[in-house]
Motif scaffolding. Structure first.
Motif, short mmCIF file in Angstrom:
data_model
loop_
_atom_site.label_atom_id
_atom_site.label_comp_id
_atom_site.label_asym_id
_atom_site.label_seq_id
_atom_site.Cartn_x
_atom_site.Cartn_y
_atom_site.Cartn_z
N ARG A 184 -8.44 -10.66 -3.27
CA ARG A 184 -8.55 -12.00 -3.87
C ARG A 184 -7.44 -12.22 -4.89
O ARG A 184 -6.83 -13.29 -4.95
N SER A 185 -7.16 -11.19 -5.68
CA SER A 185 -6.13 -11.31 -6.71
C SER A 185 -4.75 -11.52 -6.09
O SER A 185 -3.99 -12.41 -6.50
N VAL A 186 -4.41 -10.72 -5.07
CA VAL A 186 -3.06 -10.81 -4.51
C VAL A 186 -2.88 -12.06 -3.66
O VAL A 186 -1.80 -12.64 -3.63
N THR A 187 -3.92 -12.51 -2.98
CA THR A 187 -3.78 -13.73 -2.20
C THR A 187 -3.71 -14.96 -3.11
O THR A 187 -2.97 -15.90 -2.83
N ASN A 188 -4.45 -14.94 -4.20
CA ASN A 188 -4.33 -16.03 -5.17
C ASN A 188 -2.93 -16.09 -5.77
O ASN A 188 -2.36 -17.17 -5.95
N ALA A 189 -2.37 -14.91 -6.06
CA ALA A 189 -1.03 -14.86 -6.63
C ALA A 189 0.02 -15.34 -5.63
O ALA A 189 1.06 -15.88 -6.02
N TYR A 194 1.13 -19.08 1.24
CA TYR A 194 1.41 -17.73 1.72
C TYR A 194 0.19 -16.81 1.66
O TYR A 194 0.31 -15.62 1.98
N ALA A 195 -0.97 -17.33 1.28
CA ALA A 195 -2.15 -16.49 1.13
C ALA A 195 -2.56 -15.82 2.44
O ALA A 195 -2.87 -14.63 2.48
N GLY A 196 -2.55 -16.58 3.52
CA GLY A 196 -2.92 -16.01 4.82
C GLY A 196 -1.97 -14.93 5.26
O GLY A 196 -2.39 -13.88 5.76
N GLU A 197 -0.69 -15.15 5.09
CA GLU A 197 0.32 -14.16 5.45
C GLU A 197 0.14 -12.88 4.63
O GLU A 197 0.21 -11.77 5.17
N MET A 198 -0.13 -13.04 3.34
CA MET A 198 -0.33 -11.87 2.49
C MET A 198 -1.58 -11.11 2.90
O MET A 198 -1.58 -9.87 2.96
N LEU A 199 -2.65 -11.82 3.20
CA LEU A 199 -3.89 -11.17 3.61
C LEU A 199 -3.69 -10.40 4.91
O LEU A 199 -4.18 -9.27 5.06
N LEU A 200 -2.94 -10.98 5.83
CA LEU A 200 -2.66 -10.30 7.09
C LEU A 200 -1.90 -9.00 6.86
O LEU A 200 -2.20 -7.97 7.45
N LYS A 201 -0.93 -9.03 5.95
CA LYS A 201 -0.13 -7.84 5.67
C LYS A 201 -0.96 -6.73 5.04
O LYS A 201 -0.91 -5.57 5.47
#
Length: 229
Positions: A184-189, A194-201
């Motif tokens: 949650r912290s990194v996707t919010n950041a 880009y939240a979906g892309e970050m979550l996928l990674k």
């Protein structure tokens, strides 16, 4: 509010990967093509990572520890010297494996396995010392802001690619609630775009069940993170 723990999550990831490496090295079929090269690469990559981890701790954590709790810092310094020697022995055994004759390969594989487990046993003691001596000393001698500052400084030192790799190594070893808080912290950041892309990674190294649980806890479908066709 939970205390800032500079060791816990990363150490859990290290334990998981060390245990997996030992089990897979012991069971590896060295007669398969490229199996020897693969296992040697994995062992050498692990010792390199552990050395880099020690350097990171020295740079970001142990400067403060030496100032506030020098006895604990001295104990960790001695541990690092002992571990460096064990890493060197393990590296030598790994590098010698490709030159082993077919008749001696089985025993050489087992000797490498034993050397890896010797490193693991020493490293577990080291992790326990950091978690039960060094971290409590820092909680007692340093403020929450100082500890948060250390964590922020470390994060700022990592490239985006390194930060993602750090999470990929760590997240599979963490319980769901901790994994959720980090995701949650990194996707919010990352921001909405880009939240979906970050979550996928960051979820790439999770098992299918772990990934499904994380997406469910976040309240999104797994398809949400996939790039549009």
């Amino acid at each position: 509010m939970p205390k800032v723990d500079l060791y816990r999550n990363v150490h859990m990831g290290q334990r998981m990967r060390l245990f997996s490496l030992a089990a897979e090295l012991g069971a590896a079929d060295m007669a398969q093509p490229d199996a020897i090269a693969e296992q040697v690469h994995r062992v050498l990559a692990m010792t390199e990572e552990l050395r880099e981890h020690a350097d990171t701790e020295d740079t970001f954590i142990h400067v403060l520890l030496r100032d506030r709790a020098p006895e604990a810092a001295d104990a960790l310094d001695a541990e690092h010297l002992r571990l460096d020697a064990a890493f060197a022995v393990l590296d030598d055994r790994a590098r010698a494996l490709p030159g082993t004759s077919a008749g001696q390969l089985r025993e050489a594989q087992h000797e490498l396995y034993l050397a890896l487990n010797e490193v693991i046993s020493a490293y577990l003691v080291h992790l326990y010392l950091e978690e039960t001596v060094a971290m409590p000393a820092l909680w007692q001698k340093a403020s929450d802001d100082e500890l948060a500052g250390i964590f922020s400084a470390f994060q700022a030192s990592r490239t985006p690619e390194q930060a993602v790799t750090d999470l990929q190594k760590m997240l599979p070893a963490l319980p769901p609630a901790t994994r959720l808080a980090i995701a949650r912290s990194v996707t919010n950041a990352a921001g909405e775009e880009y939240a979906g892309e970050m979550l996928l990674k960051i979820s790439r190294t999770l098992s299918a069940s772990q990934r499904s649980r994380l997406y469910a806890d976040l309240g999104v479908s797994e398809a949400w993170a996939l790039p549009e066709a």
